[in-house]
Design a protein around this motif. Structure first.
Motif, PDB file in Angstrom:
ATOM      1  N   ARG A 123      10.920  38.237 -25.510  1.00 34.43           N
ATOM      2  CA  ARG A 123       9.630  37.905 -26.114  1.00 34.43           C
ATOM      3  C   ARG A 123       8.463  38.507 -25.331  1.00 34.43           C
ATOM      4  NH1 ARG A 123      12.838  36.490 -29.331  1.00 34.43           N
ATOM      5  NH2 ARG A 123      12.943  34.515 -30.497  1.00 34.43           N
ATOM      6  N   CYS A 124       7.400  38.851 -26.065  1.00 26.61           N
ATOM      7  CA  CYS A 124       6.143  39.267 -25.454  1.00 26.61           C
ATOM      8  C   CYS A 124       5.374  38.011 -25.046  1.00 26.61           C
ATOM      9  CB  CYS A 124       5.331  40.122 -26.426  1.00 26.61           C
ATOM     10  SG  CYS A 124       4.791  39.230 -27.918  1.00 26.61           S
ATOM     11  N   ASP A 125       4.221  38.189 -24.413  1.00 25.96           N
ATOM     12  CA  ASP A 125       3.422  37.047 -23.960  1.00 25.96           C
ATOM     13  C   ASP A 125       3.049  36.114 -25.109  1.00 25.96           C
ATOM     14  OD1 ASP A 125       3.538  37.997 -21.392  1.00 25.96           O
ATOM     15  OD2 ASP A 125       1.586  38.979 -21.456  1.00 25.96           O
ATOM     16  N   LYS A 126       2.698  36.684 -26.226  1.00 25.36           N
ATOM     17  CA  LYS A 126       2.243  35.886 -27.371  1.00 25.36           C
ATOM     18  C   LYS A 126       3.346  34.983 -27.906  1.00 25.36           C
ATOM     19  CE  LYS A 126       0.515  36.428 -32.115  1.00 25.36           C
ATOM     20  NZ  LYS A 126       0.140  37.414 -33.166  1.00 25.36           N
ATOM     21  N   HIS A 127       4.579  35.437 -27.857  1.00 16.27           N
ATOM     22  CA  HIS A 127       5.682  34.724 -28.497  1.00 16.27           C
ATOM     23  C   HIS A 127       6.673  34.096 -27.509  1.00 16.27           C
ATOM     24  CE1 HIS A 127       4.721  37.701 -31.876  1.00 16.27           C
ATOM     25  NE2 HIS A 127       4.380  36.501 -32.325  1.00 16.27           N
ATOM     26  N   VAL A 128       6.289  33.995 -26.242  1.00 20.63           N
ATOM     27  CA  VAL A 128       7.240  33.561 -25.228  1.00 20.63           C
ATOM     28  C   VAL A 128       7.799  32.163 -25.486  1.00 20.63           C
ATOM     29  CG1 VAL A 128       5.509  32.588 -23.653  1.00 20.63           C
ATOM     30  CG2 VAL A 128       7.641  33.542 -22.726  1.00 20.63           C
ATOM     31  N   ARG A 140      11.607  40.365 -19.672  1.00 22.47           N
ATOM     32  CA  ARG A 140      11.064  39.458 -20.685  1.00 22.47           C
ATOM     33  C   ARG A 140      12.156  38.816 -21.540  1.00 22.47           C
ATOM     34  NH1 ARG A 140       6.059  37.805 -19.816  1.00 22.47           N
ATOM     35  NH2 ARG A 140       6.278  36.986 -21.922  1.00 22.47           N
ATOM     36  N   HIS A 141      13.402  39.005 -21.157  1.00 25.22           N
ATOM     37  CA  HIS A 141      14.508  38.344 -21.852  1.00 25.22           C
ATOM     38  C   HIS A 141      14.584  36.916 -21.318  1.00 25.22           C
ATOM     39  CE1 HIS A 141      18.480  39.325 -24.055  1.00 25.22           C
ATOM     40  NE2 HIS A 141      18.215  38.036 -24.171  1.00 25.22           N
ATOM     41  N   CYS A 198      10.271  42.967 -28.538  1.00 18.83           N
ATOM     42  CA  CYS A 198      10.071  41.523 -28.731  1.00 18.83           C
ATOM     43  C   CYS A 198      10.744  41.090 -30.028  1.00 18.83           C
ATOM     44  CB  CYS A 198       8.581  41.179 -28.761  1.00 18.83           C
ATOM     45  SG  CYS A 198       8.238  39.454 -29.235  1.00 18.83           S
ATOM     46  N   GLY A 199      11.690  40.171 -29.929  1.00 17.93           N
ATOM     47  CA  GLY A 199      12.420  39.723 -31.105  1.00 17.93           C
ATOM     48  C   GLY A 199      11.543  39.094 -32.164  1.00 17.93           C
ATOM     49  N   GLU A 200      10.517  38.355 -31.750  1.00 22.04           N
ATOM     50  CA  GLU A 200       9.649  37.686 -32.711  1.00 22.04           C
ATOM     51  C   GLU A 200       8.687  38.673 -33.365  1.00 22.04           C
ATOM     52  OE1 GLU A 200       8.510  34.305 -34.894  1.00 22.04           O
ATOM     53  OE2 GLU A 200      10.241  34.775 -33.626  1.00 22.04           O
ATOM     54  N   CYS A 201       8.179  39.639 -32.595  1.00 18.37           N
ATOM     55  CA  CYS A 201       7.340  40.693 -33.187  1.00 18.37           C
ATOM     56  C   CYS A 201       8.136  41.453 -34.247  1.00 18.37           C
ATOM     57  CB  CYS A 201       6.851  41.665 -32.109  1.00 18.37           C
ATOM     58  SG  CYS A 201       5.461  41.089 -31.123  1.00 18.37           S
ATOM     59  N   LEU A 202       9.393  41.742 -33.951  1.00 18.90           N
ATOM     60  CA  LEU A 202      10.241  42.461 -34.903  1.00 18.90           C
ATOM     61  C   LEU A 202      10.478  41.613 -36.149  1.00 18.90           C
ATOM     62  CD1 LEU A 202      12.006  44.875 -35.628  1.00 18.90           C
ATOM     63  CD2 LEU A 202      13.880  43.806 -34.353  1.00 18.90           C
ATOM     64  N   VAL A 208      10.835  33.633 -17.982  1.00 21.65           N
ATOM     65  CA  VAL A 208      10.950  35.090 -18.001  1.00 21.65           C
ATOM     66  C   VAL A 208      10.626  35.578 -16.595  1.00 21.65           C
ATOM     67  CG1 VAL A 208      10.357  35.347 -20.438  1.00 21.65           C
ATOM     68  CG2 VAL A 208       8.543  35.405 -18.723  1.00 21.65           C
ATOM     69  N   ASP A 209      11.110  36.779 -16.241  1.00 21.38           N
ATOM     70  CA  ASP A 209      10.884  37.342 -14.907  1.00 21.38           C
ATOM     71  C   ASP A 209       9.609  38.171 -14.862  1.00 21.38           C
ATOM     72  OD1 ASP A 209      13.302  36.214 -14.162  1.00 21.38           O
ATOM     73  OD2 ASP A 209      14.436  38.067 -14.481  1.00 21.38           O
ATOM     74  N   ASP A 210       9.046  38.301 -13.670  1.00 15.07           N
ATOM     75  CA  ASP A 210       7.904  39.192 -13.461  1.00 15.07           C
ATOM     76  C   ASP A 210       8.438  40.589 -13.183  1.00 15.07           C
ATOM     77  OD1 ASP A 210       5.474  40.355 -12.967  1.00 15.07           O
ATOM     78  OD2 ASP A 210       5.180  39.410 -11.014  1.00 15.07           O
TER      79      ASP A 210
END
Length: 380
Positions: A280-285, A310-311, A349-353, A254-256
């Motif tokens: 994804r967010c940090d938790k689900h990267v 974060r894509h 975030c796809g995983e959060c969703l 993921v990019d900064d």
């Protein structure tokens, strides 16, 4: 705090602190920033000044100045805001900022640009007419009229004129020749690329700031509001190079950035496709990808790809030729600060969703079961 990241430690919920000094009689030692920005105030431009931070950060922060400072001279505003920004830098980070500034000044003082015309933004000479028309109209409809969205959250559109791509490639080659001849040790764009150059380091920062503020931010405000698209205030601009005697590919990452602009400058090449695997967010990267998140993109000269930082993505091997791309990592200090206090990122975030939908499904199923149970008891 990362200056390149533009992550200013400024909480929206309370005043960030007290300025130690006095700014030309206008700012006293007990003045603080406003809790909420002045939406009516139009910030000044801080381009062309020798600053510790990106000019965009000063323009963004200006809206939070106390009312009596909004009308003082620009230099006074700079002093006030600089004190605030430095207050939230750890001592070690202050040294890093100073070294970075000295490093860039050293390069700019010695390097002689080949095409000075590209160091100032000239939209008509830079962008294709369809893009300029869409930006001028400044509506979601005008943006969508020039874009394709082949995968959710990935937008592709014609951006740069071939003549501008040639000039920029020539400038980068000239800079790299100077680096080789002078044996100047430069910093590469990031930890993953061993080749390429940071455009900001040899004088293109102002031009790229304009690209972000006037052309990428309006689009990001429409398509990426949930990740700070409307508040982009700093950038990291660079070129990457792939092919023989260059980087071969780029691993999954993921990019900064909050929003990434990726434009193919050329030259002749094959391979090098981007592959996307969901946001994804940090938790689900490191979680798996859903089938609808899998997408591959082939580069086209002058054509841009715009996506959330974060894509998750990577670049396949460039199998022949020489591929050079312009990358602009656009960042929002406001989004980065607010993100610290959030736990649910289901808006992007796809995983959060997915987890949120699963909780809702489970809750609905449990409710139905309880209603059926009660109905059964009432009939016995």
């Amino acid at each position: 705090m990362s200056v390149d990241g533009g992550s200013v430690d400024r909480r929206e919920g309370h005043a960030p602190g007290v300025v130690n000094g006095v700014v030309s009689g206008a700012a006293s030692s007990n003045q603080r920033l406003r809790l909420n920005p002045s939406k009516e105030h139009k910030p000044e431009s801080y381009e062309g000044l020798q600053l510790d931070f990106s000019p965009s950060i000063f323009s963004s922060l200006e809206r939070y100045l106390p009312p009596n400072l909004l009308s003082v001279p620009r230099d006074d505003k700079v002093k006030f805001m600089r004190e605030i920004l430095l207050k939230y830098l750890p001592h070690g980070e202050r040294n890093r900022v100073q070294k970075q500034r000295e490093y860039r000044q050293k390069i700019i003082s010695k390097y002689q640009p080949l095409h000075r015309e590209i160091y100032t933004m000239h939209p008509a000479n830079t962008f294709v007419p369809s893009f300029l028309k869409a930006i001028s109209d400044n509506t979601e409809e005008s943006f969508r009229s020039i874009m394709s969205e082949p995968s959710p959250g990935v937008f592709s559109f014609e951006l740069l004129q071939p003549s501008f791509c040639e000039l920029l490639l020539s400038e980068v080659e000239n800079f790299e020749n100077w680096v080789d001849e002078s044996k100047f040790r430069i910093m590469r764009p990031n930890t993953m690329n061993k080749y390429g150059a940071v455009l900001d380091d040899f004088g293109l920062e102002t031009m790229l700031d304009k690209l972000m503020e006037s052309f990428i931010r309006p689009i990001s405000k429409v398509f990426f509001p949930e990740v700070g698209g409307a508040t982009l205030d700093s950038h990291h601009g660079f070129v990457v190079e792939y092919g023989k005697d260059r980087d071969a590919d780029l691993g999954f990452h993921v990019d900064d950035s909050e929003v990434t602009l990726n434009v193919c400058l050329g030259k002749q090449f094959s391979g090098g496709e981007l592959y996307f695997r969901g946001t994804r967010c940090d938790k689900h990267v490191n979680t798996g990808s859903q089938s609808e998140e899998i997408f591959d993109y082939s580069h086209v000269l002058g054509r841009a790809v715009l996506h959330r930082g974060r894509h998750r993505h990577g670049a396949r091997a460039t199998t022949s030729g020489h591929r050079i791309n312009l990358l602009l990592w656009c960042r929002s200090s406001v989004f980065r600060e607010m993100k610290k206090y959030q736990k649910d990122f289901s808006s992007w975030c796809g995983e959060c969703l997915r987890e949120k939908k699963e909780r809702q499904r489970t809750s609905i199923a449990a409710t139905k079961w309880e209603l059926l149970r009660r109905e059964g008891e009432s009939t016995t």
